[in-house]
Each structure stands twice: as structure tokens, then as C-alpha cells.
Design a protein around this motif. Structure first.
Motif, PDB file in Angstrom:
ATOM      1  N   ALA A 109       1.157   2.723  -7.976  1.00  0.00           N
ATOM      2  CA  ALA A 109       1.495   1.322  -8.239  1.00  0.00           C
ATOM      3  C   ALA A 109       2.281   0.705  -7.089  1.00  0.00           C
ATOM      4  N   GLU A 110       3.086   1.528  -6.432  1.00  0.00           N
ATOM      5  CA  GLU A 110       3.927   1.024  -5.336  1.00  0.00           C
ATOM      6  C   GLU A 110       3.183   0.947  -4.011  1.00  0.00           C
ATOM      7  N   MET A 111       2.023   1.598  -3.916  1.00  0.00           N
ATOM      8  CA  MET A 111       1.335   1.762  -2.641  1.00  0.00           C
ATOM      9  C   MET A 111       1.011   0.443  -1.926  1.00  0.00           C
ATOM     10  N   PRO A 112       0.387  -0.549  -2.573  1.00  0.00           N
ATOM     11  CA  PRO A 112       0.054  -1.787  -1.847  1.00  0.00           C
ATOM     12  C   PRO A 112       1.274  -2.471  -1.242  1.00  0.00           C
ATOM     13  N   ALA A 113       2.368  -2.532  -1.998  1.00  0.00           N
ATOM     14  CA  ALA A 113       3.579  -3.182  -1.481  1.00  0.00           C
ATOM     15  C   ALA A 113       4.168  -2.388  -0.324  1.00  0.00           C
ATOM     16  N   ALA A 114       4.123  -1.054  -0.416  1.00  0.00           N
ATOM     17  CA  ALA A 114       4.654  -0.212   0.666  1.00  0.00           C
ATOM     18  C   ALA A 114       3.843  -0.401   1.942  1.00  0.00           C
ATOM     19  N   VAL A 115       2.518  -0.473   1.811  1.00  0.00           N
ATOM     20  CA  VAL A 115       1.654  -0.705   2.980  1.00  0.00           C
ATOM     21  C   VAL A 115       1.966  -2.065   3.600  1.00  0.00           C
ATOM     22  N   ASP A 116       2.121  -3.091   2.771  1.00  0.00           N
ATOM     23  CA  ASP A 116       2.429  -4.429   3.283  1.00  0.00           C
ATOM     24  C   ASP A 116       3.761  -4.445   4.033  1.00  0.00           C
ATOM     25  N   ARG A 117       4.772  -3.734   3.492  1.00  0.00           N
ATOM     26  CA  ARG A 117       6.078  -3.694   4.164  1.00  0.00           C
ATOM     27  C   ARG A 117       5.978  -3.033   5.535  1.00  0.00           C
ATOM     28  N   LEU A 118       5.216  -1.955   5.631  1.00  0.00           N
ATOM     29  CA  LEU A 118       5.071  -1.255   6.911  1.00  0.00           C
ATOM     30  C   LEU A 118       4.323  -2.115   7.927  1.00  0.00           C
ATOM     31  N   LEU A 119       3.275  -2.796   7.488  1.00  0.00           N
ATOM     32  CA  LEU A 119       2.536  -3.679   8.401  1.00  0.00           C
ATOM     33  C   LEU A 119       3.427  -4.805   8.901  1.00  0.00           C
ATOM     34  N   THR A 120       4.244  -5.348   8.028  1.00  0.00           N
ATOM     35  CA  THR A 120       5.178  -6.411   8.437  1.00  0.00           C
ATOM     36  C   THR A 120       6.223  -5.871   9.406  1.00  0.00           C
ATOM     37  N   GLU A 121       6.677  -4.650   9.167  1.00  0.00           N
ATOM     38  CA  GLU A 121       7.720  -4.059  10.017  1.00  0.00           C
ATOM     39  C   GLU A 121       7.243  -3.860  11.453  1.00  0.00           C
ATOM     40  N   VAL A 122       5.955  -3.589  11.640  1.00  0.00           N
ATOM     41  CA  VAL A 122       5.438  -3.384  12.994  1.00  0.00           C
ATOM     42  C   VAL A 122       4.850  -4.652  13.588  1.00  0.00           C
ATOM     43  N   GLY A 123       5.137  -5.791  12.971  1.00  0.00           N
ATOM     44  CA  GLY A 123       4.748  -7.066  13.560  1.00  0.00           C
ATOM     45  C   GLY A 123       3.343  -7.514  13.241  1.00  0.00           C
ATOM     46  N   LEU A 124       2.691  -6.899  12.274  1.00  0.00           N
ATOM     47  CA  LEU A 124       1.383  -7.376  11.821  1.00  0.00           C
ATOM     48  C   LEU A 124       1.614  -8.159  10.523  1.00  0.00           C
ATOM     49  N   GLY A 125       0.770  -8.030   9.552  1.00  0.00           N
ATOM     50  CA  GLY A 125       0.965  -8.753   8.297  1.00  0.00           C
ATOM     51  C   GLY A 125       0.122  -8.125   7.214  1.00  0.00           C
ATOM     52  N   PRO A 126       0.387  -8.438   5.965  1.00  0.00           N
ATOM     53  CA  PRO A 126      -0.360  -7.844   4.853  1.00  0.00           C
ATOM     54  C   PRO A 126      -1.869  -8.037   4.961  1.00  0.00           C
ATOM     55  N   GLU A 127      -2.301  -9.135   5.596  1.00  0.00           N
ATOM     56  CA  GLU A 127      -3.742  -9.393   5.676  1.00  0.00           C
ATOM     57  C   GLU A 127      -4.490  -8.326   6.474  1.00  0.00           C
ATOM     58  N   PHE A 128      -3.766  -7.583   7.334  1.00  0.00           N
ATOM     59  CA  PHE A 128      -4.415  -6.551   8.149  1.00  0.00           C
ATOM     60  C   PHE A 128      -4.837  -5.347   7.310  1.00  0.00           C
ATOM     61  N   ALA A 129      -4.285  -5.173   6.128  1.00  0.00           N
ATOM     62  CA  ALA A 129      -4.603  -4.018   5.289  1.00  0.00           C
ATOM     63  C   ALA A 129      -6.085  -3.968   4.938  1.00  0.00           C
ATOM     64  N   ARG A 130      -6.748  -5.117   4.881  1.00  0.00           N
ATOM     65  CA  ARG A 130      -8.150  -5.164   4.464  1.00  0.00           C
ATOM     66  C   ARG A 130      -9.117  -5.069   5.642  1.00  0.00           C
ATOM     67  N   ARG A 131      -8.594  -4.984   6.856  1.00  0.00           N
ATOM     68  CA  ARG A 131      -9.460  -4.924   8.035  1.00  0.00           C
ATOM     69  C   ARG A 131      -9.762  -3.478   8.417  1.00  0.00           C
ATOM     70  N   VAL A 132     -10.799  -3.314   9.249  1.00  0.00           N
ATOM     71  CA  VAL A 132     -11.126  -2.002   9.808  1.00  0.00           C
ATOM     72  C   VAL A 132     -10.720  -2.010  11.282  1.00  0.00           C
ATOM     73  N   PRO A 133     -10.557  -0.820  11.909  1.00  0.00           N
ATOM     74  CA  PRO A 133     -10.054  -0.760  13.289  1.00  0.00           C
ATOM     75  C   PRO A 133     -10.825  -1.630  14.273  1.00  0.00           C
ATOM     76  N   ALA A 134     -12.147  -1.741  14.113  1.00  0.00           N
ATOM     77  CA  ALA A 134     -12.948  -2.521  15.063  1.00  0.00           C
ATOM     78  C   ALA A 134     -12.569  -3.993  15.074  1.00  0.00           C
TER      79      ALA A 134
END
Length: 571
Positions: free
Chosen positions: A396-421
Motif C-alpha cells: 500500500a505504501e509503495m506508490p507513495a514511496a516511489v514518488d518520494r524517491l523520484l522527487t528527491e532526485v529531481g524528477l517527479g511522480p509522472e516519471f514512474a509510468r515511463r520506460v527507460p527509453a
């Protein structure tokens, strides 16, 4: 167009289809290539410089991507050439040296066979004498023996020289170099670039060099064209552009370039900091290898401290990183980690045999983010995996934890749905950092993480890493071949050569008072914006020999140096 002009790009516009959109990657680009001169194409990742350079070989000629403009080589329109003339153009008139020679060379073919294949394709003599002549031309040692070796048996610098030999084998009139020294240490880089300059003069070629390294361009290019987002920003004589830039973007690139000299060093000292990692007399040997890859490695890393390990290719620095991460076995010595509760843990065995908490506490950020991320899985999946493996978040906590980490490294929650390419190189490296942080490590190992990044993105990633170290109290082992890069992030620097430490000192002390001749040679080999010539153009002839029995002695002020200055020789 003058009589010495060999190629001209006029009004070139290129775009790609991206889903239901058309994305412009080059717009209204103009330049000429002249016999005996070098043009540098510079800009950050995604600026379009490689796309433009490769049009000289007739790439994108189907017309679906070239919207306007012309590319001519000796007044022939390369987009209108029939198949036979196009084959002659590629590798015959215009030759390409790619960024990664290790990928450009066929791993299952011997060096001689690959050279012979190039010559045969253009109907040229391909006997052993010619192969040896080509390898000797690029100043490779023992060319008679090299023709029977495979690419993996050569160093990175030697592989790049083989790629250059293949490119000049047909006596081309234009040589296109696409980031040819990105993965090379500074000494090998200076030697390869000096070789290119020599061949340009000897063979009368026009050279186009694509690079994000303004120091490299400053030292080898007569003219420079700065690109951003597919458009020309500035174009002119190299020294004029770099010394008196007209445009803000050019000034930003110059300011972002790492430098060895004239830059303040931030000194962080905490004498009460706890030891996090201690290595004592560590020897590392790869299976079936006759000699040690690393011998007598001896270092301490304090809590919240960044220690950089620098040296040329093959010095053993990445081997140390692999051993601490549990990817290479330690043959002898002590390697230990102290957790925040004061408990001591051995770092001698493979990661699979380590307790879960120890595996979690040591995290590695890889050099090539492209290869480190699964191309079929989303960014969110990549970051969620260590959260799940190490129990750092519930389902249950996983999506929010991923969003926090992406924000911490200067990206944003929207990047979670993208692929590396769908990410740039710098963005992918930030994902690698976020994935490592997900485990909440004590020690972060960064192995050449800025090698493939342009200077502006490199500066952003280094600043991010330093910010995270300070905010999280992380200790960091930073592996690099570039002293200019580590100057801004490291508290202490360890210099390695041939698997052994030759010098270790606080960053400010090492830069101001380098004690060992090898350290001085690394500093002298760095090329920076403003350099008009390559330092140590005979670098490929210089090799250093260390006395394996010479001790590493303390000479004060935290400065240790191997006591073999008399035994360190150049030949």
C-alpha cells in the motif's frame, strides 16, 4: 564554398516521429568541412549533434526524417546517391569512429579479420603487411601479435585505436568522431586525440568531432559549432568562441565544465565522525588470473564522507567497487562495514552470501544507466523492487514511496509510468540513484556515473549526489578516471595505478601538493576549456612501473604516498 571545402551542410532540418507527434531534432543547420581542419560540434545530450554528424554518411536519406536542406560531399548530394556510390561513401570517402569501440568491434572476430573485412569491402589490399602497417600507424604496440587478438584482450584505449585504424584504412577524406574519448582516462584520451591530430595532418583529412567535453574541443578543433535543442547557438573559431562567448548558453556550458585549476575546494572535516568502511591490505584476484587485480588496498571511509578513487583504465578502481558490493571476491585482507548501531559486518564474501541488512547497506550506482535498467519495465517498477526486496515499504505504501524517491532526485511522480527509453541519459542516471537510495544504504558506491553525461547534466548529477550525502548522512565511494570531476565532490582522494595505491590525501592537499609523479601526470593530462594544445602528446609512449614492494608511507597532513618515487620510471 572554397576549393578546400570537402563537405557542406546547408539549411538542414531533421525530425522524428514520436507517437502521434513530430519532434524536431535539427533545424536550419549550416557548416562546412575543410581539408586539414577540425570542426567541433558541442552541446548537451539531445541537442542533435550526433544526428547532424551522421548525415555526412547518408543516414536518414529515405527522406522521411529530413524535412529540408542538403548535405553534400565533394558536391555530391548524399541523400540522392544510388546504392553503390553510397557504399563507397560510407567508410571510403567518409569514415566514422563511434563513441564506444567495445561495442563497435565484433567480439567474436580477431582484430586482423575486422581490419581485413574493411579493406576487402572497398577492394583494397588486405595482406598481413597492410594490417600491421595500419596498427603501427595508430601507434599500437606489437602490431604483429595484435592482429590475432580479440577485442576483449585489449584495453579501452587500444580498442579505440583499432577503431581509428579501421576508419583510416581506406584513406578517407572526412573523419567523423562521435564522442571518441568519453570512456577513456585522461592520459589515454590525450594520446588518442594527439593521434587524431597527427593523422589529420599526415593524411590531409577534414575532421568533425562530436563532443560534450569543451576541453577536448578546445585542444583539437579549429572551429566550433554550439548546438542546443537542435538549433545553432554559436559558430566560429574555437578560441574566440570559448574565450569571448556571445551567447548565455555557451557561457553556461563553459562554466559547467569541470576544472583542475582555479576552482575553490569545499573542505569538510569532522574529526569525530565514525568509521563506516575500513579496508586493510586487501588483495583481489579474478578467477584464473595469473596476477592480482588489486594489491594491498588500504582505506577508511567516515560517516558522511566522500572518498574518491581515481586512476587510468585498468588501475583496479572499479574492481575495488565490485568487491565492496559483493560482486568480486576478496582473496586476502580485511574489509568491514560498521552500521549505525556500531555493529561490524564483514564485506569479504559474495553479495548472495551476505545478510540482508549488509546487502541493503551497500548499494552500487552503475556507470551505464542504459544497461542497468530493464528496458521493458517502468521506472516505477525499477525503484519499487529494492523497496520490496528489503522491506522498506508495504504494498500500500509503495506508490507513495516511489514518488518520494523520484522527487528527491529531481524528477517527479509522472516519471514512474515511463520506460527507460523515454528518459535522457541524465534522467536515467537519476533513476539509478533513486533505486540505490530506496534501500536506505549506509555506503553508496558511484562507479563512473558521469562518464557519458554532458557537462551541464554532469554538474547537476554531482550536485544532487552531494546534496543527498549531506541530507541523508551517507558515506560515498566515488570511482572516476577524472580528477577534475572528483575535485568538487570528494573529501579525500585515493590515486591508484596497476592495482595499487600510489597516493592518498585530502582533496585540497592533493591538488595543491601532489607528491607522486603519477598523480602529477594525471593532473597534467587534463584538458580544459582554453587549452590550445594537448598536454603530453607523447602520452601513449609513457608507461609507469611501480615497485610492488614499496610501502605507502605517511608524510603528514593526512597525505600518504608510495615510497617508490625513485622506482617510478617512464619508458
Amino acid at each position: 564554398m572554397t576549393s578546400s571545402t570537402v563537405a557542406a551542410v546547408r539549411g538542414l532540418c531533421v525530425s522524428y516521429d514520436a507517437g502521434d507527434q513530430r519532434v524536431t531534432v535539427a533545424e536550419d543547420i549550416d557548416f562546412e568541412l575543410t581539408r586539414g581542419r577540425t570542426l567541433g560540434l558541442v552541446g548537451e545530450s539531445g541537442s542533435g549533434k550526433s544526428t547532424v554528424a551522421r548525415t555526412l554518411l547518408g543516414h536518414l536519406r529515405d527522406g522521411s526524417r529530413v524535412d529540408a536542406g542538403t548535405v553534400t560531399v565533394f558536391e555530391d548530394d548524399v541523400f540522392a546517391l544510388a546504392s553503390a556510390p553510397l557504399r563507397q561513401l560510407r567508410g571510403g570517402t567518409v569514415a566514422l569512429v563511434a563513441q564506444n569501440a567495445g561495442h563497435a568491434l565484433t567480439p567474436s572476430m580477431r582484430i586482423g579479420a575486422q581490419l581485413r573485412e574493411t579493406l576487402d569491402a572497398h577492394g583494397l589490399p588486405s595482406g598481413d603487411d597492410r594490417l600491421v602497417e595500419l596498427l603501427d600507424l595508430v601507434r599500437l604496440p606489437s602490431p604483429n601479435a595484435l592482429i590475432d587478438r580479440y577485442p576483449h584482450e585489449l584495453s579501452g584505449g587500444q580498442q579505440q585505436r583499432v577503431a581509428i585504424a579501421m576508419a583510416v584504412a581506406t584513406d578517407p577524406k572526412i573523419l567523423v568522431l562521435d564522442e571518441p574519448t568519453t570512456a577513456l582516462d585522461v592520459i589515454t584520451q590525450a594520446a588518442v586525440l594527439a593521434l587524431v591530430n597527427e593523422l589529420r595532418e599526415r593524411l590531409g583529412m577534414a575532421v568533425l568531432i562530436v563532443s560534450h567535453d569543451l576541453g577536448v574541443v578546445s585542444a583539437v578543433a579549429d572551429d566550433v559549432l554550439v548546438m542546443r535543442l537542435g538549433r545553432e547557438v554559436e559558430h566560429g573559431p574555437t578560441q574566440e568562441v570559448l574565450s569571448r562567448p556571445r551567447e548565455d548558453y555557451t557561457r553556461e556550458l563553459i562554466a559547467a565544465a569541470p576544472r583542475v585549476h582555479g576552482v575553490d575546494i569545499l573542505v569538510r572535516e569532522d574529526p569525530d565522525a565514525d568509521v563506516v568502511v575500513r579496508c586493510r591490505d586487501v588483495d583481489i584476484r579474478y578467477p584464473r588470473a595469473p596476477k592480482l587485480a588489486v594489491s594491498g588496498f588500504d582505506v577508511e571511509i567516515l560517516r558522511g564522507e566522500t572518498v574518491a578513487v581515481v586512476g587510468e583504465s585498468g588501475s583496479g578502481k572499479s574492481t575495488v567497487a565490485s568487491a565492496l558490493a559483493g560482486l568480486a571476491d576478496v582473496e586476502r585482507g580485511e574489509a568491514a562495514l560498521w552500521s549505525s548501531d556500531g555493529a561490524r559486518h564483514d564485506l569479504l564474501g559474495a553479495a548472495a552470501r551476505r545478510p540482508v541488512d549488509v546487502r541493503r547497506s551497500v548499494q552500487l550506482i552503475f556507470q551505464n544507466a542504459d544497461l542497468a535498467l530493464n528496458p521493458r519495465r517502468t521506472i516505477g517498477d525499477a525503484i519499487a523492487r529494492p523497496l520490496k526486496v528489503f522491506g522498506r515499504a508495504s504494498r500500500a505504501e509503495m506508490p507513495a514511496a516511489v514518488d518520494r524517491l523520484l522527487t528527491e532526485v529531481g524528477l517527479g511522480p509522472e516519471f514512474a509510468r515511463r520506460v527507460p527509453a523515454q528518459l535522457s541519459g541524465g534522467q536515467r542516471q537519476r533513476v539509478g540513484i533513486a533505486r540505490a537510495l530506496a534501500a536506505e544504504p549506509t555506503l553508496l558506491i558511484a562507479d563512473e556515473i558521469t562518464t557519458a553525461l554532458d557537462v551541464s547534466v554532469q554538474a547537476e548529477v554531482l550536485a544532487l549526489l552531494d546534496h543527498l550525502r549531506a541530507n541523508r548522512g551517507l558515506s560515498c565511494l566515488f570511482i572516476s578516471h577524472d580528477l577534475a570531476v572528483v575535485r568538487s565532490v570528494a573529501d579525500r582522494i585515493v590515486v591508484m595505478k596497476d592495482g595499487r595505491i600510489v597516493e592518498s590525501a585530502p582533496t585540497a592537499v592533493l591538488f595543491e601538493q601532489p607528491r607522486h609523479p603519477y598523480t602529477r601526470s594525471l593532473l597534467e593530462a587534463v584538458v580544459e576549456p582554453g587549452h590550445t594544445e594537448l598536454p603530453g602528446s607523447d602520452a601513449d609512449h609513457r608507461a609507469t612501473t611501480l615497485d610492488p614492494d614499496a610501502p605507502l608511507v605517511d608524510v603528514g597532513n593526512g597525505h600518504r604516498v608510495r615510497d617508490d618515487e625513485g622506482a617510478l620510471t617512464t619508458r
